[in-house]
Design a protein around this motif. Sequence first.
Motif, short mmCIF file in Angstrom:
data_model
loop_
_atom_site.label_atom_id
_atom_site.label_comp_id
_atom_site.label_asym_id
_atom_site.label_seq_id
_atom_site.Cartn_x
_atom_site.Cartn_y
_atom_site.Cartn_z
N ASP A 1 0.64 -1.20 -0.18
CA ASP A 1 0.21 -0.12 -0.06
C ASP A 1 0.81 1.31 -0.09
N PHE A 2 1.95 1.22 0.77
CA PHE A 2 2.75 2.53 1.07
C PHE A 2 3.64 2.46 -0.40
N HIS A 3 3.93 1.66 -0.98
CA HIS A 3 4.66 1.55 -2.45
C HIS A 3 3.83 2.11 -3.65
N GLU A 4 2.44 1.74 -3.44
CA GLU A 4 1.43 2.37 -4.38
C GLU A 4 1.35 3.67 -4.21
N ARG A 5 1.11 4.27 -3.03
CA ARG A 5 1.16 5.60 -2.81
C ARG A 5 2.11 6.39 -3.04
N LEU A 6 3.25 5.92 -2.87
CA LEU A 6 4.74 6.57 -3.07
C LEU A 6 4.92 6.79 -4.59
N SER A 7 4.62 5.57 -5.31
CA SER A 7 4.60 5.80 -6.92
C SER A 7 3.94 6.71 -7.41
N GLU A 8 2.58 7.04 -6.84
CA GLU A 8 1.68 7.97 -7.32
C GLU A 8 2.43 9.45 -7.30
N VAL A 9 3.03 9.64 -6.05
CA VAL A 9 3.76 10.84 -5.96
C VAL A 9 4.85 11.09 -6.79
N LEU A 10 5.79 9.94 -6.92
CA LEU A 10 6.99 10.25 -7.70
C LEU A 10 6.45 10.44 -9.24
N TYR A 11 5.57 9.76 -9.78
CA TYR A 11 5.12 9.98 -11.21
C TYR A 11 4.72 11.36 -11.29
N ALA A 12 3.85 11.96 -10.18
CA ALA A 12 3.19 13.31 -10.22
C ALA A 12 4.45 14.38 -10.37
N LEU A 13 5.28 13.91 -9.73
CA LEU A 13 6.52 14.78 -9.71
C LEU A 13 7.25 15.16 -11.01
N THR A 14 7.48 13.90 -11.64
CA THR A 14 7.93 14.03 -12.95
C THR A 14 6.75 14.93 -14.04
N GLN A 15 5.67 15.15 -13.78
CA GLN A 15 4.82 15.84 -14.68
C GLN A 15 5.19 17.46 -14.36
N VAL A 16 5.77 17.79 -13.29
CA VAL A 16 5.99 19.09 -12.88
C VAL A 16 7.59 19.51 -12.98
N ALA A 17 8.30 18.49 -12.53
CA ALA A 17 9.87 18.89 -12.72
C ALA A 17 10.51 17.70 -13.16
N GLU A 18 11.82 17.61 -13.38
CA GLU A 18 12.75 16.59 -13.89
C GLU A 18 14.06 16.58 -13.04
N PRO A 19 13.78 15.88 -11.74
CA PRO A 19 15.01 15.49 -10.88
C PRO A 19 16.00 14.66 -11.69
N VAL A 20 17.18 14.83 -11.64
CA VAL A 20 18.20 14.01 -12.56
C VAL A 20 18.93 12.94 -11.36
N LEU A 21 19.07 13.21 -10.34
CA LEU A 21 19.51 12.35 -9.45
C LEU A 21 19.05 12.02 -8.04
N CYS A 22 19.05 11.27 -7.12
CA CYS A 22 18.62 11.00 -5.79
C CYS A 22 19.85 11.01 -5.33
N ASP A 23 20.10 12.05 -4.22
CA ASP A 23 21.17 12.23 -3.29
C ASP A 23 21.01 11.08 -2.18
N ARG A 24 20.01 10.94 -1.60
CA ARG A 24 19.43 10.01 -0.55
C ARG A 24 18.15 9.46 -0.73
N ILE A 25 18.03 8.10 -0.48
CA ILE A 25 16.38 7.53 -0.54
C ILE A 25 16.62 6.71 0.91
N GLY A 26 15.45 6.88 1.49
CA GLY A 26 15.21 6.52 2.98
C GLY A 26 13.76 6.13 3.27
N ILE A 27 13.73 5.01 4.13
CA ILE A 27 12.22 4.94 4.75
C ILE A 27 12.64 4.49 6.33
#
Length: 262
Positions: A111-137
Amino acid sequence: MGDGLFGDVTAIEVPLSRAPLTRVLTQIRFPSVPELALADGQHRLSSLLKARYPVVRQQAGINLLITPKGVMQQAGQASVWQLHDKRRSWQVSFSDGFVSLETSKYVSRDDFHERLSEVLYALTQVAEPVLCDRIGIRYINQITGDPLRDLGSYLHPAALGSWALSQSAGKAKLIQYVSESLFAGESEKMLMRCAWVPPGAAVEPNVPVLETESCLLDLDSFTDAPEDYEPAQVAGRVKELADGAYRAFRALVTDEFLEHYR
């Protein structure tokens, strides 16, 4: 793939209907993205996520500083946008350098993965991050009530810290302790914090303040090696890190813990 800090076998979740899990949050940091520093980009991302997170708030940015006196807050430069549902059980936060998702009503990794995917895809429609400096949960557990009387039956000795010493300390009463450990593998790291927290104590901003004493089990699974920003890849990475955090959790709790909170 994850490098198996606490084992290489995927951990099967044991459903705990009364789990002491008070908060789960993930944050993806990236180099500054200009579109998210502009009002137009901020409003566009808010609109794309409005169906799930209709309440929008804007706050001044806050930097957390680790000092000899503990974690302290310092005003930051960038504003932080917070989007949440009406009950504030789920929240998305973002600025020009990060996006995060957190909840106090965690259901499952899927469930958390599905919600996060939605947020990350929405972000690509607005901006274009190139790299991730840190990924954490991060998973924050706060044990209260009856289990505090006999923590040794619920937690592995590695998580007990000064509580174990207090059991043979005579008249000395344990008021507070904090233990912090950092583990590292080839690409993943785990920051593990165990603490005995007195009533009303503020450990740090992401940990809820309780009116009763509690035992904190805080697991932050992350990678700070640069990775490409691609929504499916980043969401999958978070899921791997979540699995690593769960393996650590299972290494720290006993069968009696699982039975008590089932």
